[in-house]
Design a protein around this motif. Structure first.
Motif, short mmCIF file in Angstrom:
data_model
loop_
_atom_site.label_atom_id
_atom_site.label_comp_id
_atom_site.label_asym_id
_atom_site.label_seq_id
_atom_site.Cartn_x
_atom_site.Cartn_y
_atom_site.Cartn_z
N PRO A 358 0.82 -1.22 0.00
CA PRO A 358 0.00 0.00 0.00
C PRO A 358 0.84 1.26 0.00
O PRO A 358 2.00 1.26 0.42
N SER A 359 0.23 2.35 -0.46
CA SER A 359 0.92 3.63 -0.59
C SER A 359 0.29 4.73 0.25
O SER A 359 0.56 5.91 0.03
N ARG A 360 -0.56 4.32 1.20
CA ARG A 360 -1.21 5.28 2.09
C ARG A 360 -0.94 4.93 3.55
O ARG A 360 -0.87 3.76 3.91
N PHE A 361 -0.82 5.99 4.36
CA PHE A 361 -0.63 5.77 5.80
C PHE A 361 -1.84 5.06 6.40
O PHE A 361 -1.71 4.17 7.24
N SER A 362 -3.04 5.46 5.98
CA SER A 362 -4.25 4.90 6.56
C SER A 362 -4.36 3.41 6.30
O SER A 362 -4.87 2.65 7.14
N THR A 363 -3.89 2.96 5.14
CA THR A 363 -3.96 1.54 4.81
C THR A 363 -3.04 0.74 5.73
O THR A 363 -3.41 -0.35 6.20
N HIS A 364 -1.87 1.27 6.01
CA HIS A 364 -0.94 0.57 6.91
C HIS A 364 -1.49 0.47 8.33
O HIS A 364 -1.12 -0.45 9.08
N ALA A 365 -2.35 1.42 8.70
CA ALA A 365 -2.91 1.41 10.05
C ALA A 365 -4.27 0.72 10.11
O ALA A 365 -4.83 0.54 11.20
N ASP A 366 -4.81 0.30 8.98
CA ASP A 366 -6.15 -0.26 8.91
C ASP A 366 -6.26 -1.59 9.68
O ASP A 366 -5.40 -2.47 9.57
#
Length: 442
Positions: A358-366
Protein backbone atom coordinates in the motif's frame (compact mmCIF):
# COMPACT_ATOMS: atom_id res chain seq x y z
CA UNK A 1 -55.97 10.02 -14.76
CA UNK A 2 -53.14 12.51 -14.53
CA UNK A 3 -53.86 16.01 -15.69
CA UNK A 4 -51.67 17.49 -18.38
CA UNK A 5 -50.08 19.79 -15.77
CA UNK A 6 -49.31 16.86 -13.43
CA UNK A 7 -47.85 14.81 -16.30
CA UNK A 8 -45.60 17.73 -17.26
CA UNK A 9 -44.47 18.17 -13.65
CA UNK A 10 -43.78 14.44 -13.31
CA UNK A 11 -41.81 14.44 -16.57
CA UNK A 12 -39.75 17.40 -15.42
CA UNK A 13 -39.04 15.71 -12.09
CA UNK A 14 -38.02 12.49 -13.83
CA UNK A 15 -35.67 14.41 -16.10
CA UNK A 16 -34.08 16.13 -13.11
CA UNK A 17 -33.63 12.83 -11.29
CA UNK A 18 -32.12 11.20 -14.38
CA UNK A 19 -29.79 14.14 -14.89
CA UNK A 20 -28.76 13.96 -11.25
CA UNK A 21 -28.11 10.24 -11.57
CA UNK A 22 -25.90 10.87 -14.57
CA UNK A 23 -23.97 13.52 -12.70
CA UNK A 24 -23.58 11.17 -9.75
CA UNK A 25 -21.69 8.69 -11.91
CA UNK A 26 -18.37 10.28 -12.95
CA UNK A 27 -17.53 7.20 -15.00
CA UNK A 28 -20.62 7.29 -17.24
CA UNK A 29 -18.96 9.16 -20.11
CA UNK A 30 -16.10 6.63 -20.19
CA UNK A 31 -18.03 3.36 -19.91
CA UNK A 32 -17.06 1.06 -22.75
CA UNK A 33 -13.56 2.57 -23.06
CA UNK A 34 -10.71 0.06 -23.12
CA UNK A 35 -7.50 1.17 -21.44
CA UNK A 36 -4.16 -0.45 -22.20
CA UNK A 37 -1.73 -0.31 -19.30
CA UNK A 38 1.86 -1.45 -18.84
CA UNK A 39 2.72 -2.97 -15.46
CA UNK A 40 5.76 -4.92 -14.24
CA UNK A 41 5.87 -8.59 -13.29
CA UNK A 42 6.17 -7.81 -9.59
CA UNK A 43 4.39 -8.98 -6.39
CA UNK A 44 2.52 -5.70 -5.97
CA UNK A 45 1.24 -5.66 -9.54
CA UNK A 46 0.32 -9.33 -9.32
CA UNK A 47 -2.00 -8.21 -6.53
CA UNK A 48 -3.27 -5.36 -8.74
CA UNK A 49 -4.34 -7.91 -11.34
CA UNK A 50 -6.70 -9.41 -8.76
CA UNK A 51 -8.57 -6.14 -8.15
CA UNK A 52 -8.82 -4.74 -11.69
CA UNK A 53 -12.06 -6.66 -12.42
CA UNK A 54 -13.68 -4.69 -9.61
CA UNK A 55 -12.74 -1.44 -11.35
CA UNK A 56 -14.40 -2.60 -14.57
CA UNK A 57 -17.47 -3.75 -12.65
CA UNK A 58 -17.79 -0.38 -10.93
CA UNK A 59 -16.98 1.88 -13.88
CA UNK A 60 -17.66 0.01 -17.12
CA UNK A 61 -14.10 0.79 -18.23
CA UNK A 62 -12.21 -2.23 -19.54
CA UNK A 63 -8.50 -2.67 -18.76
CA UNK A 64 -5.99 -4.65 -20.79
CA UNK A 65 -2.66 -5.23 -19.03
CA UNK A 66 0.67 -5.71 -20.77
CA UNK A 67 2.63 -7.15 -17.84
CA UNK A 68 6.36 -7.51 -18.51
CA UNK A 69 9.58 -8.15 -16.57
CA UNK A 70 10.91 -4.81 -15.36
CA UNK A 71 13.82 -4.43 -17.79
CA UNK A 72 11.67 -5.42 -20.77
CA UNK A 73 8.96 -3.06 -19.52
CA UNK A 74 11.41 -0.16 -19.55
CA UNK A 75 12.60 -1.07 -23.07
CA UNK A 76 9.03 -1.21 -24.34
CA UNK A 77 8.07 2.06 -22.68
CA UNK A 78 11.10 3.82 -24.17
CA UNK A 79 9.88 2.82 -27.63
CA UNK A 80 6.20 3.57 -27.00
CA UNK A 81 6.64 6.97 -25.38
CA UNK A 82 8.71 8.19 -28.32
CA UNK A 83 5.85 7.60 -30.80
CA UNK A 84 3.33 10.25 -31.88
CA UNK A 85 0.57 7.93 -30.67
CA UNK A 86 1.45 5.27 -28.13
CA UNK A 87 -0.31 2.06 -27.17
CA UNK A 88 -0.30 2.73 -23.43
CA UNK A 89 -2.80 4.82 -21.49
CA UNK A 90 -1.19 4.26 -18.10
CA UNK A 91 2.28 3.02 -17.16
CA UNK A 92 4.11 1.95 -14.03
CA UNK A 93 7.68 3.16 -13.67
CA UNK A 94 10.57 3.39 -11.20
CA UNK A 95 12.06 6.65 -10.01
CA UNK A 96 14.91 6.81 -12.54
CA UNK A 97 12.41 6.44 -15.35
CA UNK A 98 10.51 9.39 -13.90
CA UNK A 99 13.53 11.61 -14.37
CA UNK A 100 14.10 10.44 -17.94
CA UNK A 101 10.45 10.60 -19.02
CA UNK A 102 9.76 14.02 -17.55
CA UNK A 103 12.95 15.48 -19.02
CA UNK A 104 11.90 14.13 -22.43
CA UNK A 105 8.39 15.63 -21.94
CA UNK A 106 6.75 12.20 -22.17
CA UNK A 107 4.55 12.22 -19.02
CA UNK A 108 1.43 14.26 -18.38
CA UNK A 109 1.55 16.92 -15.69
CA UNK A 110 -1.32 15.85 -13.42
CA UNK A 111 -2.36 19.32 -12.28
CA UNK A 112 -5.15 19.81 -14.83
CA UNK A 113 -6.67 16.43 -13.95
CA UNK A 114 -6.77 17.13 -10.22
CA UNK A 115 -8.21 20.59 -11.01
CA UNK A 116 -11.08 19.14 -13.06
CA UNK A 117 -14.18 18.73 -10.85
CA UNK A 118 -15.65 16.16 -13.25
CA UNK A 119 -12.62 13.91 -12.77
CA UNK A 120 -11.09 14.66 -9.37
CA UNK A 121 -12.69 12.88 -6.41
CA UNK A 122 -12.98 15.42 -3.53
CA UNK A 123 -12.53 12.55 -1.06
CA UNK A 124 -9.22 11.40 -2.56
CA UNK A 125 -7.24 12.77 0.44
CA UNK A 126 -3.81 13.27 -1.12
CA UNK A 127 -2.36 14.15 2.29
CA UNK A 128 -2.78 10.48 3.26
CA UNK A 129 -0.33 9.39 0.54
CA UNK A 130 3.14 8.59 1.90
CA UNK A 131 5.03 11.87 1.65
CA UNK A 132 8.48 10.56 0.76
CA UNK A 133 7.06 8.54 -2.13
CA UNK A 134 5.00 11.36 -3.57
CA UNK A 135 8.17 13.43 -3.79
CA UNK A 136 10.48 10.60 -4.83
CA UNK A 137 8.32 8.96 -7.48
CA UNK A 138 5.95 11.74 -8.51
CA UNK A 139 7.65 15.16 -8.34
CA UNK A 140 10.04 16.71 -10.84
CA UNK A 141 11.41 20.20 -11.28
CA UNK A 142 11.58 21.04 -7.58
CA UNK A 143 14.60 21.00 -5.29
CA UNK A 144 17.64 19.50 -7.06
CA UNK A 145 15.37 19.04 -10.07
CA UNK A 146 13.82 15.81 -8.81
CA UNK A 147 12.28 16.52 -5.37
CA UNK A 148 9.49 18.62 -3.92
CA UNK A 149 9.89 22.37 -3.99
CA UNK A 150 8.19 25.55 -5.10
CA UNK A 151 9.14 24.94 -8.74
CA UNK A 152 8.06 21.29 -8.77
CA UNK A 153 5.11 19.57 -10.42
CA UNK A 154 3.39 16.20 -10.00
CA UNK A 155 3.79 13.74 -12.87
CA UNK A 156 2.85 10.47 -11.18
CA UNK A 157 1.39 8.92 -8.05
CA UNK A 158 3.13 6.29 -5.90
CA UNK A 159 1.68 2.83 -6.29
CA UNK A 160 3.54 -0.01 -4.64
CA UNK A 161 5.63 1.81 -2.02
CA UNK A 162 8.60 0.00 -0.52
CA UNK A 163 11.13 0.97 2.13
CA UNK A 164 13.90 -0.69 4.08
CA UNK A 165 12.93 -2.74 7.11
CA UNK A 166 14.78 -5.04 9.51
CA UNK A 167 13.62 -8.64 9.56
CA UNK A 168 14.93 -10.78 12.40
CA UNK A 169 14.59 -14.37 13.58
CA UNK A 170 12.40 -14.24 16.66
CA UNK A 171 13.36 -17.78 17.68
CA UNK A 172 17.11 -17.06 17.53
CA UNK A 173 16.76 -13.80 19.40
CA UNK A 174 14.64 -15.43 22.12
CA UNK A 175 16.99 -18.40 22.39
CA UNK A 176 19.97 -16.16 23.17
CA UNK A 177 18.17 -13.36 25.01
CA UNK A 178 18.96 -10.78 22.33
CA UNK A 179 17.16 -7.44 22.16
CA UNK A 180 15.92 -6.25 18.79
CA UNK A 181 18.46 -3.63 17.67
CA UNK A 182 17.24 -0.04 17.60
CA UNK A 183 20.56 1.59 16.67
CA UNK A 184 23.32 0.88 14.19
CA UNK A 185 25.74 0.12 16.98
CA UNK A 186 23.38 -2.52 18.39
CA UNK A 187 22.67 -4.03 14.95
CA UNK A 188 26.35 -4.34 14.05
CA UNK A 189 27.16 -5.83 17.45
CA UNK A 190 24.47 -8.51 17.10
CA UNK A 191 25.43 -9.20 13.48
CA UNK A 192 28.86 -10.33 14.62
CA UNK A 193 27.64 -12.13 17.75
CA UNK A 194 25.34 -14.43 15.80
CA UNK A 195 28.08 -16.51 14.11
CA UNK A 196 29.55 -17.16 17.57
CA UNK A 197 26.19 -18.05 19.13
CA UNK A 198 24.95 -20.05 16.12
CA UNK A 199 27.93 -21.60 14.29
CA UNK A 200 27.32 -21.70 10.56
CA UNK A 201 24.73 -18.91 10.66
CA UNK A 202 25.46 -15.41 9.35
CA UNK A 203 24.46 -12.33 11.30
CA UNK A 204 22.79 -10.17 8.65
CA UNK A 205 22.09 -10.96 5.00
CA UNK A 206 23.01 -8.08 2.69
CA UNK A 207 23.62 -7.28 -0.94
CA UNK A 208 27.32 -6.92 -1.73
CA UNK A 209 27.96 -8.01 -5.34
CA UNK A 210 30.10 -5.70 -7.46
CA UNK A 211 28.20 -2.87 -9.12
CA UNK A 212 24.62 -1.87 -8.35
CA UNK A 213 24.13 -4.21 -5.38
CA UNK A 214 27.20 -3.07 -3.44
CA UNK A 215 26.27 0.55 -4.11
CA UNK A 216 22.67 -0.04 -3.02
CA UNK A 217 23.80 -1.67 0.24
CA UNK A 218 26.19 1.20 0.98
CA UNK A 219 23.55 3.86 0.30
CA UNK A 220 21.17 1.98 2.59
CA UNK A 221 23.51 2.89 5.47
CA UNK A 222 24.78 6.25 4.21
CA UNK A 223 21.57 8.25 4.71
CA UNK A 224 20.72 7.08 8.27
CA UNK A 225 24.36 7.54 9.29
CA UNK A 226 24.08 11.19 8.28
CA UNK A 227 25.66 11.11 4.83
CA UNK A 228 24.80 12.16 1.31
CA UNK A 229 26.45 11.59 -2.06
CA UNK A 230 26.50 15.36 -2.81
CA UNK A 231 26.28 18.60 -0.91
CA UNK A 232 23.84 21.31 -2.00
CA UNK A 233 26.27 22.54 -4.66
CA UNK A 234 26.72 19.09 -6.25
CA UNK A 235 30.16 18.61 -4.75
CA UNK A 236 30.77 14.90 -3.98
CA UNK A 237 30.94 14.27 -0.22
CA UNK A 238 30.62 10.49 -0.34
CA UNK A 239 34.16 10.33 1.11
CA UNK A 240 33.48 12.29 4.29
CA UNK A 241 33.26 10.77 7.79
CA UNK A 242 29.68 9.57 7.29
CA UNK A 243 30.63 7.89 4.01
CA UNK A 244 33.55 6.10 5.63
CA UNK A 245 31.30 4.99 8.49
CA UNK A 246 28.71 3.61 6.04
CA UNK A 247 31.37 1.63 4.16
CA UNK A 248 32.77 0.31 7.45
CA UNK A 249 29.27 -0.80 8.46
CA UNK A 250 28.78 -2.63 5.16
CA UNK A 251 32.16 -4.36 5.46
CA UNK A 252 31.41 -5.48 9.02
CA UNK A 253 28.03 -6.85 7.95
CA UNK A 254 29.55 -8.80 5.08
CA UNK A 255 32.47 -10.07 7.16
CA UNK A 256 30.00 -11.42 9.75
CA UNK A 257 27.53 -12.62 7.14
CA UNK A 258 26.91 -16.05 5.64
CA UNK A 259 29.37 -17.86 3.41
CA UNK A 260 29.67 -16.25 -0.02
CA UNK A 261 28.19 -12.96 1.15
CA UNK A 262 30.56 -10.84 -0.97
CA UNK A 263 28.87 -12.11 -4.14
CA UNK A 264 25.26 -11.64 -2.98
CA UNK A 265 22.80 -9.74 -5.10
CA UNK A 266 19.28 -9.11 -3.83
CA UNK A 267 18.07 -12.61 -4.72
CA UNK A 268 20.96 -14.33 -2.97
CA UNK A 269 20.65 -12.16 0.14
CA UNK A 270 16.94 -12.90 0.41
CA UNK A 271 17.47 -16.57 -0.39
CA UNK A 272 19.95 -16.88 2.45
CA UNK A 273 17.41 -15.46 4.89
CA UNK A 274 14.59 -17.62 3.52
CA UNK A 275 16.77 -20.70 3.94
CA UNK A 276 17.48 -19.86 7.58
CA UNK A 277 21.17 -19.15 7.00
CA UNK A 278 21.11 -15.68 8.54
CA UNK A 279 19.47 -14.17 11.61
CA UNK A 280 18.66 -10.74 10.15
CA UNK A 281 17.76 -9.16 6.82
CA UNK A 282 17.84 -5.44 6.05
CA UNK A 283 16.27 -4.50 2.73
CA UNK A 284 12.92 -3.80 1.08
CA UNK A 285 9.50 -4.44 2.58
CA UNK A 286 8.44 -6.29 -0.59
CA UNK A 287 9.98 -9.50 0.80
CA UNK A 288 7.28 -10.00 3.45
CA UNK A 289 5.06 -12.06 1.19
CA UNK A 290 7.88 -14.42 0.23
CA UNK A 291 9.04 -14.85 3.82
CA UNK A 292 5.51 -15.92 4.78
CA UNK A 293 5.15 -18.31 1.81
CA UNK A 294 5.71 -21.94 2.87
CA UNK A 295 6.55 -22.87 -0.71
CA UNK A 296 9.54 -20.51 -0.70
CA UNK A 297 10.50 -20.00 2.91
CA UNK A 298 11.84 -22.15 5.72
CA UNK A 299 11.31 -19.40 8.29
CA UNK A 300 7.52 -18.96 8.11
CA UNK A 301 6.24 -17.75 11.48
CA UNK A 302 9.75 -17.16 12.81
CA UNK A 303 10.36 -13.63 11.54
CA UNK A 304 9.70 -10.39 13.38
CA UNK A 305 9.92 -6.90 11.90
CA UNK A 306 11.49 -3.72 13.22
CA UNK A 307 12.32 -0.23 12.00
CA UNK A 308 15.49 0.41 10.04
CA UNK A 309 17.94 1.02 12.92
CA UNK A 310 18.67 4.58 13.98
CA UNK A 311 21.98 6.18 13.04
CA UNK A 312 22.57 9.87 13.49
CA UNK A 313 19.06 10.27 12.08
CA UNK A 314 16.06 8.08 11.33
CA UNK A 315 16.02 7.20 7.66
CA UNK A 316 15.07 4.42 5.30
CA UNK A 317 15.13 3.91 1.55
CA UNK A 318 12.47 4.77 -0.99
CA UNK A 319 11.73 2.15 -3.62
CA UNK A 320 8.83 0.68 -5.53
CA UNK A 321 6.81 2.08 -8.41
CA UNK A 322 4.66 5.00 -9.46
CA UNK A 323 2.00 5.24 -12.15
CA UNK A 324 1.70 7.99 -14.73
CA UNK A 325 -0.09 8.93 -17.94
CA UNK A 326 1.99 9.10 -21.13
CA UNK A 327 1.80 12.33 -23.12
CA UNK A 328 0.84 10.29 -26.22
CA UNK A 329 -1.90 8.25 -24.52
CA UNK A 330 -5.22 7.93 -26.34
CA UNK A 331 -7.55 7.86 -23.31
CA UNK A 332 -5.98 10.26 -20.83
CA UNK A 333 -9.05 11.15 -18.78
CA UNK A 334 -10.14 7.53 -18.38
CA UNK A 335 -6.54 6.66 -17.47
CA UNK A 336 -6.64 9.31 -14.75
CA UNK A 337 -9.83 7.78 -13.38
CA UNK A 338 -8.10 4.40 -13.19
CA UNK A 339 -5.05 5.95 -11.53
CA UNK A 340 -7.26 7.73 -9.01
CA UNK A 341 -9.31 4.59 -8.31
CA UNK A 342 -6.24 2.40 -7.79
CA UNK A 343 -4.57 4.86 -5.41
CA UNK A 344 -7.74 5.90 -3.55
CA UNK A 345 -8.25 4.80 0.05
CA UNK A 346 -10.60 2.03 -1.03
CA UNK A 347 -8.34 0.87 -3.87
CA UNK A 348 -5.21 0.97 -1.72
CA UNK A 349 -6.86 -1.15 0.96
CA UNK A 350 -8.15 -3.56 -1.66
CA UNK A 351 -4.69 -4.14 -3.13
CA UNK A 352 -3.15 -4.47 0.33
CA UNK A 353 -5.60 -7.23 1.24
CA UNK A 354 -4.69 -8.92 -2.05
CA UNK A 355 -1.02 -8.95 -1.02
CA UNK A 356 0.25 -5.67 -2.48
CA UNK A 357 2.34 -2.85 -1.03
CA UNK A 358 0.00 0.00 0.00
CA UNK A 359 0.92 3.63 -0.59
CA UNK A 360 -1.21 5.28 2.09
CA UNK A 361 -0.63 5.77 5.80
CA UNK A 362 -4.25 4.90 6.56
CA UNK A 363 -3.96 1.54 4.81
CA UNK A 364 -0.94 0.57 6.91
CA UNK A 365 -2.91 1.41 10.05
CA UNK A 366 -6.15 -0.26 8.91
CA UNK A 367 -7.49 -2.91 11.29
CA UNK A 368 -8.57 -5.32 8.55
CA UNK A 369 -5.20 -5.07 6.80
CA UNK A 370 -3.30 -5.63 10.05
CA UNK A 371 -5.50 -8.56 10.99
CA UNK A 372 -4.39 -10.29 7.80
CA UNK A 373 -0.83 -8.89 7.71
CA UNK A 374 0.30 -7.98 11.26
CA UNK A 375 3.54 -6.42 9.98
CA UNK A 376 1.74 -3.58 8.17
CA UNK A 377 1.68 -1.20 11.14
CA UNK A 378 5.46 -1.48 11.53
CA UNK A 379 5.95 -1.00 7.80
CA UNK A 380 3.76 2.11 7.94
CA UNK A 381 5.85 3.55 10.76
CA UNK A 382 9.03 2.91 8.77
CA UNK A 383 7.50 4.66 5.75
CA UNK A 384 7.15 7.86 7.76
CA UNK A 385 10.94 8.06 7.60
CA UNK A 386 11.38 7.02 3.96
CA UNK A 387 14.06 9.32 2.56
CA UNK A 388 13.26 10.59 -0.96
CA UNK A 389 16.87 11.73 -1.41
CA UNK A 390 18.73 8.64 -0.21
CA UNK A 391 20.23 8.48 -3.71
CA UNK A 392 20.40 11.25 -6.34
CA UNK A 393 17.96 10.99 -9.25
CA UNK A 394 20.09 12.58 -11.95
CA UNK A 395 20.87 11.44 -15.53
CA UNK A 396 24.55 10.69 -14.81
CA UNK A 397 23.84 8.62 -11.71
CA UNK A 398 24.11 5.33 -13.59
CA UNK A 399 27.78 5.97 -14.36
CA UNK A 400 28.55 7.15 -10.82
CA UNK A 401 26.59 4.29 -9.27
CA UNK A 402 28.54 1.70 -11.28
CA UNK A 403 31.86 3.21 -10.22
CA UNK A 404 30.79 3.37 -6.57
CA UNK A 405 29.59 -0.23 -6.57
CA UNK A 406 32.69 -1.58 -8.32
CA UNK A 407 35.00 0.28 -5.95
CA UNK A 408 33.12 -0.86 -2.86
CA UNK A 409 33.38 -4.44 -4.05
CA UNK A 410 37.16 -4.07 -3.92
CA UNK A 411 36.83 -2.83 -0.35
CA UNK A 412 34.84 -5.95 0.51
CA UNK A 413 36.90 -8.51 -1.39
CA UNK A 414 40.40 -7.06 -1.67
CA UNK A 415 40.61 -5.01 1.56
CA UNK A 416 41.12 -1.79 -0.39
CA UNK A 417 41.46 1.06 2.13
CA UNK A 418 38.03 2.64 2.60
CA UNK A 419 39.15 6.27 2.69
CA UNK A 420 41.36 5.78 -0.37
CA UNK A 421 38.53 4.04 -2.21
CA UNK A 422 35.95 6.73 -1.49
CA UNK A 423 38.40 9.54 -2.26
CA UNK A 424 38.84 7.98 -5.70
CA UNK A 425 35.07 7.77 -6.22
CA UNK A 426 34.66 11.41 -5.20
CA UNK A 427 37.39 12.56 -7.59
CA UNK A 428 35.96 10.63 -10.54
CA UNK A 429 32.42 11.76 -9.68
CA UNK A 430 33.55 15.38 -9.68
CA UNK A 431 34.84 14.93 -13.24
CA UNK A 432 31.58 13.30 -14.38
CA UNK A 433 29.51 16.13 -12.89
CA UNK A 434 31.76 18.77 -14.42
CA UNK A 435 31.44 17.22 -17.87
CA UNK A 436 27.65 17.04 -17.47
CA UNK A 437 27.47 20.78 -16.73
CA UNK A 438 26.54 20.75 -13.04
CA UNK A 439 29.10 23.45 -12.24
CA UNK A 440 28.15 25.83 -15.06
CA UNK A 441 26.59 28.36 -12.69
CA UNK A 442 29.27 28.20 -10.01
Amino acid sequence: MLTTLKRAALGATTAIVMAGAALANPYADYAGTTLVVNFPAHPHYNAVMKILPEFTKETGIEVEVDQLPYLKMRERQTLELAQDEGDYDLIAYVVFSKADYVYADQLENLARYFMNPKLADPNYDADDLIDGYVYNIGFAGGNKGYLEGKTGSLFGVPYGSETSILGYRKDIFEKHGLEVPETYEEMLDIACKIPELEPGMGGLSSRAASGHHASHAFLLHLAPLGGRVFDDNWNPIVNNAAGVQAAEALKQIVDCGPEGATSFGFGEALGSFLAGDTAMFLDTTVVAGQINDPARSQVVGKVGWAMHPMGTRRGSQTGGFGIGIPKNAEHKEAAFLLMQWLTSKAGDKMVALAGGNPSRFSTHADADVNAKFPHMATFGEALKHADPDWRPIIPVWGKINADLGTTLSKVLTEDLDIQTALDGVAERTKAVMDEAGYYTWQ
